[in-house]
Motif scaffolding. Sequence first.
Motif, PDB file in Angstrom:
ATOM      1  N   LEU A   1       0.826  -1.219   0.000  1.00 31.39           N
ATOM      2  CA  LEU A   1       0.000   0.000   0.000  1.00 31.39           C
ATOM      3  C   LEU A   1       0.859   1.269   0.000  1.00 31.39           C
ATOM      4  O   LEU A   1       0.446   2.306  -0.531  1.00 31.39           O
ATOM      5  CB  LEU A   1      -0.938   0.018   1.205  1.00 31.39           C
ATOM      6  N   ALA A   2       2.069   1.187   0.582  1.00 33.16           N
ATOM      7  CA  ALA A   2       2.933   2.370   0.642  1.00 33.16           C
ATOM      8  C   ALA A   2       3.435   2.785  -0.743  1.00 33.16           C
ATOM      9  O   ALA A   2       3.935   3.902  -0.913  1.00 33.16           O
ATOM     10  CB  ALA A   2       4.115   2.109   1.567  1.00 33.16           C
ATOM     11  N   ASP A   3       3.306   1.905  -1.719  1.00 34.40           N
ATOM     12  CA  ASP A   3       3.741   2.243  -3.090  1.00 34.40           C
ATOM     13  C   ASP A   3       2.637   2.922  -3.893  1.00 34.40           C
ATOM     14  O   ASP A   3       2.848   3.300  -5.052  1.00 34.40           O
ATOM     15  CB  ASP A   3       4.163   0.974  -3.845  1.00 34.40           C
ATOM     16  N   LEU A   4       1.446   3.019  -3.308  1.00 35.02           N
ATOM     17  CA  LEU A   4       0.307   3.568  -4.056  1.00 35.02           C
ATOM     18  C   LEU A   4       0.385   5.092  -4.112  1.00 35.02           C
ATOM     19  O   LEU A   4       0.632   5.747  -3.104  1.00 35.02           O
ATOM     20  CB  LEU A   4      -0.988   3.135  -3.366  1.00 35.02           C
ATOM     21  N   ASP A   5       0.173   5.630  -5.295  1.00 29.69           N
ATOM     22  CA  ASP A   5       0.177   7.091  -5.481  1.00 29.69           C
ATOM     23  C   ASP A   5      -1.029   7.465  -6.348  1.00 29.69           C
ATOM     24  O   ASP A   5      -1.737   6.589  -6.850  1.00 29.69           O
ATOM     25  CB  ASP A   5       1.491   7.512  -6.153  1.00 29.69           C
ATOM     26  N   CYS A   6      -1.233   8.778  -6.527  1.00 29.90           N
ATOM     27  CA  CYS A   6      -2.391   9.249  -7.303  1.00 29.90           C
ATOM     28  C   CYS A   6      -3.645   8.503  -6.861  1.00 29.90           C
ATOM     29  O   CYS A   6      -4.387   7.923  -7.676  1.00 29.90           O
ATOM     30  CB  CYS A   6      -2.164   9.079  -8.801  1.00 29.90           C
ATOM     31  N   VAL A   7      -3.864   8.504  -5.545  1.00 32.08           N
ATOM     32  CA  VAL A   7      -4.974   7.745  -4.967  1.00 32.08           C
ATOM     33  C   VAL A   7      -6.234   8.606  -5.003  1.00 32.08           C
ATOM     34  O   VAL A   7      -6.215   9.753  -4.572  1.00 32.08           O
ATOM     35  CB  VAL A   7      -4.654   7.357  -3.504  1.00 32.08           C
ATOM     36  N   LYS A   8      -7.312   8.027  -5.519  1.00 31.32           N
ATOM     37  CA  LYS A   8      -8.608   8.713  -5.465  1.00 31.32           C
ATOM     38  C   LYS A   8      -9.536   7.869  -4.618  1.00 31.32           C
ATOM     39  O   LYS A   8      -9.630   6.643  -4.819  1.00 31.32           O
ATOM     40  CB  LYS A   8      -9.183   8.902  -6.856  1.00 31.32           C
ATOM     41  N   VAL A   9     -10.192   8.530  -3.682  1.00 32.32           N
ATOM     42  CA  VAL A   9     -11.085   7.847  -2.755  1.00 32.32           C
ATOM     43  C   VAL A   9     -12.480   8.431  -2.954  1.00 32.32           C
ATOM     44  O   VAL A   9     -12.662   9.650  -2.871  1.00 32.32           O
ATOM     45  CB  VAL A   9     -10.618   8.054  -1.293  1.00 32.32           C
ATOM     46  N   TYR A  10     -13.433   7.571  -3.243  1.00 31.32           N
ATOM     47  CA  TYR A  10     -14.810   8.013  -3.485  1.00 31.32           C
ATOM     48  C   TYR A  10     -15.653   7.574  -2.297  1.00 31.32           C
ATOM     49  O   TYR A  10     -15.647   6.388  -1.931  1.00 31.32           O
ATOM     50  CB  TYR A  10     -15.331   7.365  -4.769  1.00 31.32           C
ATOM     51  N   VAL A  11     -16.357   8.532  -1.699  1.00 29.04           N
ATOM     52  CA  VAL A  11     -17.128   8.253  -0.487  1.00 29.04           C
ATOM     53  C   VAL A  11     -18.577   8.657  -0.755  1.00 29.04           C
ATOM     54  O   VAL A  11     -18.845   9.796  -1.152  1.00 29.04           O
ATOM     55  CB  VAL A  11     -16.551   9.060   0.703  1.00 29.04           C
ATOM     56  N   ARG A  12     -19.516   7.701  -0.559  1.00 28.09           N
ATOM     57  CA  ARG A  12     -20.910   7.985  -0.926  1.00 28.09           C
ATOM     58  C   ARG A  12     -21.542   9.051  -0.049  1.00 28.09           C
ATOM     59  O   ARG A  12     -22.235   9.945  -0.526  1.00 28.09           O
ATOM     60  CB  ARG A  12     -21.726   6.681  -0.862  1.00 28.09           C
ATOM     61  N   ASP A  13     -21.340   8.934   1.294  1.00 27.29           N
ATOM     62  CA  ASP A  13     -22.015   9.852   2.223  1.00 27.29           C
ATOM     63  C   ASP A  13     -21.005  10.800   2.847  1.00 27.29           C
ATOM     64  O   ASP A  13     -20.008  10.368   3.440  1.00 27.29           O
ATOM     65  CB  ASP A  13     -22.718   9.055   3.326  1.00 27.29           C
ATOM     66  N   ALA A  14     -21.292  12.105   2.768  1.00 31.42           N
ATOM     67  CA  ALA A  14     -20.356  13.116   3.283  1.00 31.42           C
ATOM     68  C   ALA A  14     -20.018  12.867   4.756  1.00 31.42           C
ATOM     69  O   ALA A  14     -18.881  13.077   5.183  1.00 31.42           O
ATOM     70  CB  ALA A  14     -20.952  14.510   3.103  1.00 31.42           C
ATOM     71  N   GLU A  15     -20.970  12.373   5.510  1.00 29.63           N
ATOM     72  CA  GLU A  15     -20.727  12.161   6.947  1.00 29.63           C
ATOM     73  C   GLU A  15     -19.631  11.107   7.194  1.00 29.63           C
ATOM     74  O   GLU A  15     -19.047  11.055   8.268  1.00 29.63           O
ATOM     75  CB  GLU A  15     -22.029  11.734   7.637  1.00 29.63           C
TER      76      GLU A  15
ATOM     77  N   ILE B   1     -11.753   2.886  -3.702  1.00 34.46           N
ATOM     78  CA  ILE B   1     -10.388   3.450  -3.759  1.00 34.46           C
ATOM     79  C   ILE B   1      -9.669   2.947  -5.016  1.00 34.46           C
ATOM     80  O   ILE B   1      -9.775   1.767  -5.369  1.00 34.46           O
ATOM     81  CB  ILE B   1      -9.577   3.047  -2.498  1.00 34.46           C
ATOM     82  N   GLU B   2      -8.920   3.841  -5.661  1.00 38.33           N
ATOM     83  CA  GLU B   2      -8.081   3.470  -6.809  1.00 38.33           C
ATOM     84  C   GLU B   2      -6.729   4.147  -6.655  1.00 38.33           C
ATOM     85  O   GLU B   2      -6.572   5.074  -5.842  1.00 38.33           O
ATOM     86  CB  GLU B   2      -8.731   3.943  -8.115  1.00 38.33           C
ATOM     87  N   GLY B   3      -5.762   3.719  -7.434  1.00 36.26           N
ATOM     88  CA  GLY B   3      -4.464   4.383  -7.392  1.00 36.26           C
ATOM     89  C   GLY B   3      -3.499   3.761  -8.391  1.00 36.26           C
ATOM     90  O   GLY B   3      -3.866   2.897  -9.198  1.00 36.26           O
ATOM     91  N   ILE B   4      -2.267   4.239  -8.323  1.00 36.69           N
ATOM     92  CA  ILE B   4      -1.212   3.755  -9.221  1.00 36.69           C
ATOM     93  C   ILE B   4      -0.003   3.367  -8.367  1.00 36.69           C
ATOM     94  O   ILE B   4       0.472   4.184  -7.558  1.00 36.69           O
ATOM     95  CB  ILE B   4      -0.793   4.850 -10.226  1.00 36.69           C
ATOM     96  N   CYS B   5       0.505   2.152  -8.551  1.00 40.15           N
ATOM     97  CA  CYS B   5       1.734   1.738  -7.858  1.00 40.15           C
ATOM     98  C   CYS B   5       2.908   1.952  -8.795  1.00 40.15           C
ATOM     99  O   CYS B   5       2.849   1.595  -9.969  1.00 40.15           O
ATOM    100  CB  CYS B   5       1.701   0.250  -7.530  1.00 40.15           C
ATOM    101  N   ARG B   6       3.999   2.482  -8.251  1.00 48.40           N
ATOM    102  CA  ARG B   6       5.198   2.625  -9.092  1.00 48.40           C
ATOM    103  C   ARG B   6       6.417   2.822  -8.213  1.00 48.40           C
ATOM    104  O   ARG B   6       6.287   2.990  -7.017  1.00 48.40           O
ATOM    105  CB  ARG B   6       5.060   3.762 -10.079  1.00 48.40           C
TER     106      ARG B   6
END
Length: 343
Positions: free
Chosen positions: A289-303, A338-343
């Motif tokens: 997980l520490a190699d993950l970059d450009c991570v986008k996290v989508y959360v349905r409920d603001a709370e 969650i998505e991201g790019i490992c490199r």
Amino acid sequence: MTVTHPGAPTLTAALDCFFVRPGDDARARTTGRHVLGRVTYGHGGRPPMLHDGAPLVRIAMAGDASERITEVWTSDRPVRSGREGDLVYAEDGEHFFCAVRIDERGVYRDTVRSVYENAFTLMWRLGYTELLRMWNMVGAITEANADGMENYRDFCVGRAEAFEAWSDRVDGMPAATGIGSLRPGIDLYFLACRTGRARHLENPRQTPAHQYPTQYGPKSPSFARATVMDPGSGSRSALYVSGTASIIGDDTVHHDDVERQCDVTLANIEALISPENLRRHGLTGGFGLADLDCVKVYVRDAEHLPAVRARCAGAFRSGTDLAFFNVDVCRPDLLVEIEGICR
Ligand SMILES: C=C(O[C@@H]1C=C(C(=O)O)C=C[C@H]1O)C(=O)O
């Protein structure tokens, strides 16, 4: 760690991706490089256009200014850009970036199919035969279309038909994201590359999405859990992680518990990018997980945003490009993705 493909050709162009926030100075990241595409996850969505010689995609994904990011794709090779019909694209000789918007309509299926097929036709004609990564932002994703079918399922039918029609030419489905956006219609963009560079991976903890049973829709979603791109000699490889959620097999797990959904999602990503999983696909190397970059996290409920932010702060390297969006996920019972790019 790196990933190697036995027998992959030696190529040198290197793709980079980073996030820019309002007020950031991105010059250091673009000096000596060429922009292949920019994607603004902001307030107003607009059809893609050419801006400063590169595609500019604007997607309505951010509720307030603090969330706005621009994802910038750069290459160390000169870029040529263009427009063909609704498609806006750029290429550097080894990579192809393409974007298009589908305006709101009662039923999406036929339009999605033809837009995908037009995009495949263009990339194929320009010699980019392998898909690397696709993003599909679907407005009102879990709401019903004019026929009473969920918009996401409607979208999946058109996309699957395009992949079926091109199965003899487009070799495999790539990593992808299919997520809600804040504006009706569908915005999509994708990356492709030359032959022999992409390998698509599945996750041992999850049923391949393209084999989901029909309870999730008449046509299953056309994507792989990840795609690895071999960079050729001299560069690091990149592993593109698809939008990943709290799904084990094909079941959503931990309904109504965002923290446990977050944990399952992170565990799914860990298994996907691990050396064991790469070995299972005949590849060496692997990531954590520490190699993950450009991570986008989508959360349905603001709370749920504070809890998800806290979980992510513990999971990812500090300094990682990380962005959160308050949007719907493709199943009503999924609270986070969650998505991201490992490199
Ligand atoms: C969360 C899932 O699927 C989502 C939908 C995708 C798509 O349709 O392209 C890709 C990844 C995720 O954004 C899943 O099925 O696990």
